[in-house]
Design a protein around this motif. Sequence first.
Motif, mmCIF file in Angstrom:
data_model
loop_
_atom_site.group_PDB
_atom_site.id
_atom_site.type_symbol
_atom_site.label_atom_id
_atom_site.label_comp_id
_atom_site.label_asym_id
_atom_site.label_seq_id
_atom_site.Cartn_x
_atom_site.Cartn_y
_atom_site.Cartn_z
ATOM 1 N N LYS A 167 0.943 4.090 -2.931
ATOM 2 C CA LYS A 167 0.685 5.510 -2.663
ATOM 3 C C LYS A 167 1.791 6.377 -3.240
ATOM 4 O O LYS A 167 1.529 7.426 -3.847
ATOM 5 C CB LYS A 167 0.564 5.723 -1.157
ATOM 6 C CG LYS A 167 0.163 7.137 -0.765
ATOM 7 C CD LYS A 167 -0.053 7.247 0.738
ATOM 8 C CE LYS A 167 -0.487 8.657 1.109
ATOM 9 N NZ LYS A 167 -0.722 8.780 2.586
ATOM 10 N N GLN A 216 -5.296 -6.123 -1.532
ATOM 11 C CA GLN A 216 -5.388 -6.243 -0.081
ATOM 12 C C GLN A 216 -5.132 -7.677 0.370
ATOM 13 O O GLN A 216 -4.751 -7.921 1.503
ATOM 14 C CB GLN A 216 -6.789 -5.808 0.385
ATOM 15 C CG GLN A 216 -7.170 -4.395 -0.037
ATOM 16 C CD GLN A 216 -6.232 -3.355 0.547
ATOM 17 O OE1 GLN A 216 -5.924 -3.373 1.747
ATOM 18 N NE2 GLN A 216 -5.757 -2.444 -0.303
ATOM 19 N N VAL A 233 -4.743 -1.399 -5.249
ATOM 20 C CA VAL A 233 -3.651 -2.136 -4.607
ATOM 21 C C VAL A 233 -4.211 -3.396 -3.942
ATOM 22 O O VAL A 233 -5.181 -3.320 -3.185
ATOM 23 C CB VAL A 233 -2.942 -1.262 -3.551
ATOM 24 C CG1 VAL A 233 -1.842 -2.052 -2.856
ATOM 25 C CG2 VAL A 233 -2.363 -0.017 -4.213
ATOM 26 N N GLU A 253 -5.750 3.600 -4.040
ATOM 27 C CA GLU A 253 -5.706 2.570 -2.993
ATOM 28 C C GLU A 253 -6.573 1.367 -3.338
ATOM 29 O O GLU A 253 -6.220 0.224 -3.039
ATOM 30 C CB GLU A 253 -6.162 3.165 -1.663
ATOM 31 C CG GLU A 253 -5.993 2.195 -0.492
ATOM 32 C CD GLU A 253 -6.299 2.843 0.851
ATOM 33 O OE1 GLU A 253 -6.414 2.100 1.840
ATOM 34 O OE2 GLU A 253 -6.424 4.086 0.891
ATOM 35 N N ARG A 305 0.831 -1.211 0.000
ATOM 36 C CA ARG A 305 0.000 0.000 0.000
ATOM 37 C C ARG A 305 0.859 1.252 0.000
ATOM 38 O O ARG A 305 0.564 2.232 -0.693
ATOM 39 C CB ARG A 305 -0.930 -0.006 1.222
ATOM 40 C CG ARG A 305 -2.113 -0.951 1.105
ATOM 41 C CD ARG A 305 -3.166 -0.656 2.153
ATOM 42 N NE ARG A 305 -2.646 -0.833 3.516
ATOM 43 C CZ ARG A 305 -2.672 -1.981 4.172
ATOM 44 N NH1 ARG A 305 -3.165 -3.069 3.589
ATOM 45 N NH2 ARG A 305 -2.203 -2.069 5.407
ATOM 46 N N ARG A 306 1.953 1.216 0.773
ATOM 47 C CA ARG A 306 2.846 2.375 0.815
ATOM 48 C C ARG A 306 3.476 2.632 -0.550
ATOM 49 O O ARG A 306 3.525 3.775 -1.036
ATOM 50 C CB ARG A 306 3.949 2.139 1.859
ATOM 51 C CG ARG A 306 4.972 3.283 1.943
ATOM 52 C CD ARG A 306 6.159 2.904 2.818
ATOM 53 N NE ARG A 306 6.816 1.681 2.360
ATOM 54 C CZ ARG A 306 7.624 1.644 1.295
ATOM 55 N NH1 ARG A 306 7.856 2.733 0.574
ATOM 56 N NH2 ARG A 306 8.187 0.494 0.949
#
Length: 742
Positions: free
Chosen positions: A696, A707, A705, A702, A692-693
Motif C-alpha cells: 500500500k 495473499q 500483493v 492490493e 500488504r502494508r
Amino acid sequence: MILTGIVLGLLVAAYLAGSIALMIGLGLSFRQALLYLPLKLVYRIDDRRIRLARQAETPVIYVITHQSRLDPALMLSLLPDDTLHILDAQSAKAMWLEPWRELARTIAFNAEHVFVSRRLVRVLKRKGRIAVYLPENVEPDTRAFRLYRAVSRIALQGDARIVPIFIDGARHLPFSLVDEDNAPRRPLQRLRVGTLEPLTVNELTARAGAANTTASNVLFDRVAEARSGMSFSRQSLFQAVRRAARRFGADRQIVEDAISGTLTYRQLLMAARIFAGRFARMTAPGEAVGVLLPNSNGIAISLLGLMSAGRTAAMINYTAGPANVTSAIRTALIRTIVSSRAFIDKAGLEDIVEAAKAGGARFVWAEDIRDGIGNFDRLVAALCWQSPVSAQDPAAPALIMFTSGSEGAPKAVVLSHQNLIANAMQVEARLAVGPRDFLMNVLPVFHSFGLLGGLILPLLTGVRTLLYPSPLHYKQIPQVAAKRRPTILFSTDTFLSAYAKAAGDDDFSSLRFAVAGAEPLRAETRRVWKERFDTRLLEGFGLTEAAPVVAVSTATHNREGSVGRLLPGVRVRLEPVDGIADGGRLWIRGPNVMMGYMSADKPGMLQQLPEAWHDTGDIVSFDREGFVVIRGRAKRFAKIAGEMVSLGAIEMLVQSLWPEHRHAVVAVPDKRRGERIVLVTTAAEADAAELRRAGKEAGIAELAVPQDIVKVDEIPILGTGKIDYPTTRKLAIDRLGLAAAA
C-alpha cells in the motif's frame, strides 16, 4: 658505382610507383602518398575502409580513438589534406610529427579550449573537415567524457556528420599511449584502419530511438561501435585466439585449473591441435559434437580443438536432468560427446551418460585421447600449433547452447564464430579488461555467461583465467579468492550473496569489479560487497540468443536499479504490451544475435530469425540516457482480475522487506480470478499483513500483493544460479493443494 646508381634509381622508381598507386587507389595527394608509403609497408596497413572516411560529405568530424603517437601521422597522411586536426599538446609537439606537420592546416595545443571555440563551428558551416583525437579509455573519467559532450555539441551546431576511426593494433606499437602492462609492445604490429558510415548526431539519435536520446552518449556509443567492430573481424574463434597469442605473447600464461596447472597460449593451441586431429578423424565436417566437461583446461582445449577441426561444439548442461539432456542430444543431432571418465565418476553423472546414449550419442573420453598421444603428434603440434586442421569459416556455426529451461523446455541456440567474437569485443569496448587482470571463473562454461565472460573474453584479451569447477562451493571459493587474488569475477546474485556470507572481510579485496548477471542484482547484495570488500558490483543483462550480453553497467555508466546501457552495435525496438504504459517488449538485432534455433520437431535444422530480429520476451524501459530497466519477463507477468502484474516487481518489494533472505513470486491457478500470486520465501518471519502494508505504501494494487506465503528452507535454483521457476511454482501448487486445478 654505376651498379649502385642503378639500384638507387630502381628503388626511387619503385618508391614513386608505389606512391602513385596509393594516390590512385586511395585518392591521396602526392605528398601524402610519399609520406604514407613507408608506414604502409612497415606496418602492413589494411586501409581499405579509409575511402569511406575520405568520401564523407562535408561538413564532417573525424573522431579518432587516440591509442598511439603514430595515429596523427597516419591520419594526416590518409584524411583529406584540407582537414583541420585538433591535437593535444603532447602529440602536437612530438618530434617525429615534423615531416607531417605541413600537411595539417592547424594544430591546436589545448584541446579543451579549442573544443568550446566558435571557430570550429564556423569551419564546419563552411563545409569544412575536422579531425579530433579522443582518449582511448573505454571507461573515460568525468574530464575525458566532457570531450564527447563538446564534440557532439559542435557537431550539432555545425550540422556535421560523424565518422569514427579506430586503428586496430595501434595500442601495441612501441609508441603506444596505453600502459605496457595492458598492451604488450610489438615493433612490427600489423594495423587495420576501420571506419563507420558518416551519420549526423541527429541520425544517430533517431536510430537509437528509445534506447538513447543524449548526444554525448550516442557519440560515445558510435566510437565504441567502431572499436568493437574492428578487433578480430572476419576471423573464426580459433583464428582470433591465435591472433591474441601473437599480440600478447605465445608464452603468456593464459588458462589454468587446480588439477592440470597452467597453460600458455602456445601449450593451449598445441593441445588443441592434437585434439583437432582426433576430432577430424572421428566426426564429419560441420558436425555438432557434444562437450560434457567441467570448468577445466580440458574444456578450453576441447572447444578450440573442435573449432580447429571445423566442428560445432554443443555444450551439454549436465545439471539440466536426464530428460533435458536426451532432448538436447536429439534436437541438435549430436552423435559424439567429448567427456572425461574421472569427471563423470566424481560428479556422479552416470544417469546423464545413459540419457545421452539414449538420445543416440557415443562418448569419446579425453583420457583415451591423451593416452594415445605419441611423439609424432607432439612434434606436429609443436610445429603447426598456429595452423587449424580444417578450413575456417567465420560465418559458420561455432557453438550450440541450450537455454536454461527456467521457464520451460530448453531450446537449442546456434551461434556463429562472428556472434561470439562480436559479443566479446562489444564487452571489451565497455569494460576495461586486459593482461594486467586475473579472472576467476566460477560459472559453468555450459552456460553462455560463463562461456563468454569466463573463457572467450579472457582468451581474446589476454586475461589470465582460473577455471573453477563449481559455483556451489560457497566456503571454498572465498578461500581460493583470498589466496589467488583475482581482479575480476563474473557471477550471479545468488552466488555472490552466498560467497559474502562465507567470506572473510579481506577475501575478495583484490577485485577491481564483479559483474552480476542471469538474475536481478539485489540492493542488499550490492551493499554488502561494497561495505565488506570495497568491490563495485556491475549489473548486466543478456540472453543465450545474444551470445549472451546485451547491456552492462560500467564505471562511466552505472545506475542502481538498471542493468546499464546497451552494448555498441545492438539495435532495439519496443513493442507495446497491453496494460503496461512505461515500457514494452524488447526486440534486438546486432552482430552478436544468434543465427537461429533448432527445435525438437525439426532436429538439426537451423531456423533463422526473420529479418535478423529476435524477440527477447523481456519487458523493459529506457531512460533518456539509455539506461535499461528490466520490468520483467513477459512470462513473468500475471493477469489478475484483468490487470497486468509484474511478478518481478513484487519480488523487489518483498526483497526490500526481508533483504537477507531469498524469495520467488509465482502465479498459480485461481478459480475466481484465473490466477493468483504466491510468495515462496526462506524468510521465516514473512507476514502477509506486513506485505500488504508495504504494498500500500509503495502504491501497489492490493490484488497484486501475495495473499499466500509458502515458507521453505531453500528456493530451488538451476545449476547456472537462476531461480528454477517451474519447480518453484510446482512446489507452491503442491503446498497449497492446487494440483488438481493446475
